[in-house]
Design a protein around this motif. Structure first.
Motif, short mmCIF file in Angstrom:
data_model
loop_
_atom_site.label_atom_id
_atom_site.label_comp_id
_atom_site.label_asym_id
_atom_site.label_seq_id
_atom_site.Cartn_x
_atom_site.Cartn_y
_atom_site.Cartn_z
N LYS A 56 32.96 36.33 21.48
CA LYS A 56 34.04 36.65 20.54
C LYS A 56 34.43 38.13 20.57
N GLN A 57 34.07 38.84 21.62
CA GLN A 57 34.54 40.21 21.80
C GLN A 57 35.62 40.17 22.85
N PRO A 58 36.66 40.96 22.69
CA PRO A 58 37.75 40.91 23.67
C PRO A 58 37.31 41.41 25.04
N ILE A 59 37.90 40.83 26.08
CA ILE A 59 37.84 41.45 27.39
C ILE A 59 38.92 42.51 27.33
N THR A 60 38.59 43.72 27.69
CA THR A 60 39.57 44.80 27.58
C THR A 60 39.80 45.46 28.92
N THR A 61 41.00 45.95 29.11
CA THR A 61 41.30 46.75 30.28
C THR A 61 41.77 48.11 29.78
N THR A 62 41.61 49.11 30.60
CA THR A 62 42.09 50.44 30.25
C THR A 62 43.23 50.80 31.19
N SER A 63 43.94 51.89 30.90
CA SER A 63 45.06 52.30 31.74
C SER A 63 44.52 52.92 33.03
N ASN A 64 44.52 52.17 34.07
CA ASN A 64 44.11 52.61 35.40
C ASN A 64 44.71 51.63 36.40
N PRO A 65 44.52 51.84 37.69
CA PRO A 65 45.12 50.90 38.65
C PRO A 65 44.72 49.45 38.42
N THR A 66 43.50 49.22 37.98
CA THR A 66 43.08 47.85 37.71
C THR A 66 43.85 47.26 36.54
N SER A 67 44.10 48.05 35.49
CA SER A 67 44.83 47.52 34.35
C SER A 67 46.27 47.18 34.73
N ILE A 68 46.86 47.95 35.65
CA ILE A 68 48.21 47.63 36.13
C ILE A 68 48.19 46.29 36.83
N MET A 69 47.17 46.06 37.67
CA MET A 69 47.05 44.79 38.37
C MET A 69 46.84 43.65 37.37
N VAL A 70 45.96 43.84 36.38
CA VAL A 70 45.69 42.80 35.38
C VAL A 70 46.97 42.49 34.61
N TYR A 71 47.68 43.52 34.17
CA TYR A 71 48.90 43.36 33.38
C TYR A 71 49.95 42.58 34.17
N THR A 72 50.22 43.01 35.42
CA THR A 72 51.27 42.34 36.20
C THR A 72 50.85 40.93 36.59
N THR A 73 49.57 40.73 36.91
CA THR A 73 49.09 39.38 37.25
C THR A 73 49.17 38.46 36.04
N PHE A 74 48.76 38.97 34.87
CA PHE A 74 48.80 38.17 33.65
C PHE A 74 50.22 37.67 33.39
N PHE A 75 51.20 38.59 33.36
CA PHE A 75 52.56 38.16 33.04
C PHE A 75 53.20 37.37 34.17
N GLY A 76 52.77 37.60 35.41
CA GLY A 76 53.23 36.76 36.51
C GLY A 76 52.77 35.32 36.32
N LEU A 77 51.49 35.15 35.92
CA LEU A 77 50.96 33.80 35.68
C LEU A 77 51.54 33.17 34.42
N VAL A 78 51.85 33.97 33.41
CA VAL A 78 52.50 33.42 32.21
C VAL A 78 53.81 32.76 32.62
N ASN A 79 54.53 33.40 33.53
CA ASN A 79 55.82 32.86 33.97
C ASN A 79 55.69 31.73 34.99
N SER A 80 54.68 31.80 35.88
CA SER A 80 54.62 30.83 36.96
C SER A 80 53.67 29.66 36.72
N ASN A 81 52.55 29.91 36.04
CA ASN A 81 51.57 28.84 35.86
C ASN A 81 50.81 29.04 34.54
N PRO A 82 51.50 28.94 33.41
CA PRO A 82 50.84 29.23 32.14
C PRO A 82 49.71 28.27 31.80
N ASP A 83 49.82 27.00 32.17
CA ASP A 83 48.75 26.05 31.84
C ASP A 83 47.43 26.45 32.48
N ALA A 84 47.47 26.81 33.76
CA ALA A 84 46.25 27.23 34.45
C ALA A 84 45.71 28.53 33.87
N LEU A 85 46.60 29.48 33.62
CA LEU A 85 46.17 30.76 33.06
C LEU A 85 45.45 30.57 31.73
#
Length: 124
Positions: free
Chosen positions: A8-37
């Protein structure tokens, strides 16, 4: 450390290259395959928090389990309607601009009476 996870603790990302990848991948999957995400998030990270890249103070939290969402919505001191004081003067009182109060309860019961008997309002 890019990710942390405990019960029950959040998975968190910070502002770095990995967070950019997580952010863009997350919203890409929200648009393309939300059920799987959301299936994966419900299993691995029911509370997922990420920082919007370039905006260290802007956090986005996704809660994926229906019971946890209901619990959060029931805690009006933590999650309230901050825009009510702006909306009510412009459009008048309405259910979505009010926290739990007698007005909200009355309006919600009217709205619920308009739903078909077969509509499931508690499904996940």
């Amino acid at each position: 450390r890019f990710f942390t996870m405990t019960n029950k603790q959040p998975i968190t990302t910070t502002s770095n290259p990995t967070s950019i990848m997580v952010y863009t991948t997350f919203f890409g999957l929200v648009n393309s395959n939300p059920d799987a995400l959301f299936s994966l998030l419900r299993f691995f990270a029911p509370f997922f928090t990420m920082t919007k890249p370039g905006e260290k103070d802007t956090k986005i939290t996704v809660i994926t389990c229906a019971k946890d969402v209901r619990e959060l919505f029931s805690q009006h001191t933590l999650l309230n309607v901050p825009y009510a004081r702006v909306m009510v003067p412009s459009v008048g009182p309405f259910m979505l601009a009010s926290d739990e109060c007698p007005f909200h309860s009355r309006e919600k019961s009217i709205m619920m009476s308009l739903l078909s008997q077969g509509d499931d309002t508690t499904s996940t």
